[in-house]
Design an enzyme around this catalytic site. Sequence first.
Site, PDB file in Angstrom:
ATOM      1  N   VAL A  40       0.736  -1.249  -0.039  1.00 32.71           N
ATOM      2  CA  VAL A  40      -0.022   0.017  -0.152  1.00 32.71           C
ATOM      3  C   VAL A  40       0.860   1.231   0.041  1.00 32.71           C
ATOM      4  CG1 VAL A  40      -1.715   1.018   1.245  1.00 32.71           C
ATOM      5  CG2 VAL A  40      -1.821  -1.352   1.213  1.00 32.71           C
ATOM      6  N   ASP A 212       5.496   1.536   2.861  1.00 36.59           N
ATOM      7  CA  ASP A 212       4.197   0.645   2.847  1.00 36.59           C
ATOM      8  C   ASP A 212       3.177   0.823   3.935  1.00 36.59           C
ATOM      9  OD1 ASP A 212       2.613  -1.552   2.623  1.00 36.59           O
ATOM     10  OD2 ASP A 212       3.953  -2.870   2.291  1.00 36.59           O
ATOM     11  N   HIS A 213       2.105   1.296   3.807  1.00 33.54           N
ATOM     12  CA  HIS A 213       1.314   1.835   4.782  1.00 33.54           C
ATOM     13  C   HIS A 213       0.666   0.604   5.664  1.00 33.54           C
ATOM     14  CE1 HIS A 213      -0.860   4.530   7.071  1.00 33.54           C
ATOM     15  NE2 HIS A 213      -1.130   5.613   6.167  1.00 33.54           N
ATOM     16  N   ARG A 214       0.907  -0.530   5.063  1.00 35.32           N
ATOM     17  CA  ARG A 214       0.612  -1.636   6.050  1.00 35.32           C
ATOM     18  C   ARG A 214       1.424  -1.884   7.107  1.00 35.32           C
ATOM     19  NH1 ARG A 214       1.142  -6.459   1.600  1.00 35.32           N
ATOM     20  NH2 ARG A 214       3.032  -5.439   1.467  1.00 35.32           N
ATOM     21  N   VAL A 215       2.524  -1.431   6.947  1.00 31.84           N
ATOM     22  CA  VAL A 215       3.622  -1.812   8.009  1.00 31.84           C
ATOM     23  C   VAL A 215       3.755  -0.605   8.962  1.00 31.84           C
ATOM     24  CG1 VAL A 215       5.999  -2.691   8.419  1.00 31.84           C
ATOM     25  CG2 VAL A 215       4.566  -3.403   6.452  1.00 31.84           C
TER      26      VAL A 215
END
Length: 239
Positions: A40, A212-215
């Site tokens: 993301v 990475d916006h998931r992380v």
Amino acid sequence: MGDPGVTDEAAARTVREERALSPMRKTIAGRLEQSYREAVHVTLSRSVDAEALLRAVDDADETAEGGNPSMVDGLLCALSDALEAHPAFNATFEDGTHVLYEEHNVGVAVAIEDGLVTPVLADVGSKSLGELASERRQLTERVKAGEYTMSTFRGGTFTVSNLGPLGVDSFDPVINPPEVAILGLGRVTERATRAEDGVAFRRRLPLDLSFDHRVVDGADAARFLGTLTERLDAADEYV
């Protein structure tokens, strides 16, 4: 009657050339697809004062082992400090696991005929400014000469891409999977700045951090850029 100058026929297209993707280009295309399919992407941008960094690089020309460090070499020193302070960015994300690493293995993008590749500089934090300059220069020359194997591009924990020399002011760098983040460098420009005795012209460097916006979150990325800015302001410590 209709306009005699208008037809319902499609515009003619004459094939000039058909190009099959090279094995290297296929690999690059596959990794870009993987990056956008899985990560993301969010990009934060910040313009930083580059005077201390460029002054440190100039001062190191004759004193640094290996000689003639570039702006990128000085930035790598500051980047290593920022990664040490924010280890969540010195990491990969695979199979739902966020893996943080001790070594700062930084891929530095290099343009070759088949596209952009990222040979990895191992353990950046353990090297002096001069050592980084010498190793990066040798690595870049080998890659451009085609003297590399796939292991040259493996083991990275973070990536830097510099489009400033091509006149680019800002861009959204694409994360190199399975890494968590990538830093883009734009063109250094001079800007007028208010000073005590009037106006001073200072050089500024645009930074674009894709993550990475998931992380990691936007606030984490903002703090990372803040630490990197502080370290760039203290770049004379690397000489």
